[in-house]
Design a protein around this motif. Structure first.
Motif, short mmCIF file in Angstrom:
data_model
loop_
_atom_site.label_atom_id
_atom_site.label_comp_id
_atom_site.label_asym_id
_atom_site.label_seq_id
_atom_site.Cartn_x
_atom_site.Cartn_y
_atom_site.Cartn_z
N PRO A 189 0.77 -1.57 -0.16
CA PRO A 189 -0.23 -0.01 -0.05
C PRO A 189 0.70 1.14 0.08
O PRO A 189 2.07 1.27 0.67
N TYR A 190 0.72 2.76 -0.50
CA TYR A 190 0.55 3.56 -0.42
C TYR A 190 -0.04 4.62 0.13
O TYR A 190 -1.20 4.36 -0.50
N SER A 191 0.34 5.22 0.98
CA SER A 191 -0.91 6.15 2.16
C SER A 191 -0.22 7.78 1.04
O SER A 191 -1.37 8.56 1.62
N GLY A 192 0.20 7.96 -0.28
CA GLY A 192 0.21 9.87 -0.40
C GLY A 192 -0.90 9.59 -1.88
O GLY A 192 -1.42 8.33 -1.70
N ASN A 193 -0.58 10.51 -2.61
CA ASN A 193 -1.35 10.53 -3.78
C ASN A 193 -0.90 10.64 -5.29
O ASN A 193 -0.15 11.27 -5.53
N CYS A 194 -1.17 9.21 -5.67
CA CYS A 194 -0.39 9.06 -7.11
C CYS A 194 -0.59 10.17 -8.28
O CYS A 194 0.29 11.07 -8.59
N MET A 195 -1.83 10.90 -7.64
CA MET A 195 -2.31 11.83 -8.86
C MET A 195 -1.95 13.22 -8.81
O MET A 195 -2.10 14.49 -9.47
N ILE A 196 -1.12 13.34 -7.58
CA ILE A 196 -0.20 14.96 -7.00
C ILE A 196 1.55 14.32 -6.98
O ILE A 196 1.60 13.89 -5.15
N PRO A 197 2.13 14.33 -8.05
CA PRO A 197 3.42 14.58 -8.09
C PRO A 197 4.30 14.96 -7.31
O PRO A 197 5.14 14.46 -6.95
N PHE A 198 3.51 16.25 -7.24
CA PHE A 198 4.77 17.81 -5.92
C PHE A 198 4.65 17.25 -4.95
O PHE A 198 4.44 18.60 -4.27
N GLU A 199 3.46 16.31 -4.26
CA GLU A 199 2.43 16.99 -3.25
C GLU A 199 3.52 17.69 -1.43
O GLU A 199 3.39 18.24 -0.73
N GLY A 200 4.98 16.63 -1.86
CA GLY A 200 5.73 16.68 -0.99
C GLY A 200 7.03 17.90 -1.12
O GLY A 200 7.60 18.30 -0.43
N ASP A 201 6.56 18.61 -1.94
CA ASP A 201 7.41 18.72 -2.50
C ASP A 201 7.29 20.64 -2.17
O ASP A 201 7.37 21.86 -2.01
N PHE A 202 5.69 21.05 -3.08
CA PHE A 202 5.74 21.96 -3.24
C PHE A 202 3.41 22.17 -3.84
O PHE A 202 3.51 21.36 -3.60
N SER A 203 2.82 22.96 -3.35
CA SER A 203 1.87 23.47 -3.44
C SER A 203 1.09 24.35 -4.51
O SER A 203 1.42 25.76 -3.22
N PHE A 204 0.11 24.85 -5.34
CA PHE A 204 0.02 25.83 -6.12
C PHE A 204 -0.94 26.69 -5.20
O PHE A 204 -1.71 27.99 -5.02
N PHE A 205 -1.90 25.29 -4.39
CA PHE A 205 -3.06 25.87 -3.15
C PHE A 205 -3.29 26.36 -1.94
O PHE A 205 -4.02 26.07 -1.39
N GLY A 206 -1.66 25.83 -1.35
CA GLY A 206 -1.72 25.54 0.49
C GLY A 206 -0.70 26.18 0.41
O GLY A 206 0.02 26.66 1.31
#
Length: 182
Positions: free
Chosen positions: A165-182
């Motif tokens: 299992p993978y707990s992250g989101n495969c559809m957000i490839p940069f979620e750990g690096d930066f975010s445009f919305f948060g």
């Protein structure tokens, strides 16, 4: 029609690379311990999606830049003599030879880099294109099956218990690096 066929071939090629990459990254040779670390911050024992999350942002940007360069070359930035774009009647899926480009720094072509494959007849090439399309379709199903099972364990009955299992989101490839919305 040329645009749609070209997109299908291109997505199929990416899916085939992704499917084989997922299998290779699941082996101990790639995800296991190394005497010399492949990159700063390497952690052994991660699943393929976790390996992507662990790559530093600069490494991810290098990968995306290379893909963008190849994409722009394939779309006509490196048009050799006689090349016809697929939207203007050319062959969908054709990628112009790249050897000798980039001020002579590129030494090999992407397809048949060592010149081992003999020239083929038009019938053989047509059969090869049909096989590539079918293999690409199957690879698209395969990689999405892997990612679905990793994201939601039990969602692909044939893979239940085989894919960690993978707990992250495969559809957000940069979620750990930066975010445009948060």
């Amino acid at each position: 029609i040329g645009y749609l066929r070209h997109a299908e071939i291109k997505h199929g090629r990416v899916a085939m690379a992704g499917f084989l990459g997922y299998l290779a990254q699941s082996t101990d040779l790639v995800s296991g311990p190394h005497k010399i670390l492949p990159y700063k911050g390497y952690e052994p024992g991660l699943t393929p999606p976790e390996q992507w999350d662990a790559i530093p942002l600069v490494g991810k940007l290098q990968i995306i830049t290379l893909i963008g360069m190849l994409e722009s070359y394939g779309e006509g930035a490196g048009s050799p003599d006689g090349y016809v774009h697929y939207c203007k009647g050319g062959k969908p899926g054709y990628y112009p030879p790249i050897k000798g480009k980039g001020l002579g720094q590129i030494l090999l072509n992407l397809y048949d880099p060592l010149g081992w494959f003999p020239d083929k007849t038009e019938e053989e090439l047509e059969r090869g294109r049909k096989c590539e399309i079918n293999n690409g379709r199957l690879a698209m199903i395969g990689i999405l099956g892997f990612l679905s099972e990793a994201s939601t364990p039990g969602s692909v009955p044939a893979l239940t218990g085989l894919i960690p299992p993978y707990s992250g989101n495969c559809m957000i490839p940069f979620e750990g690096d930066f975010s445009f919305f948060g």
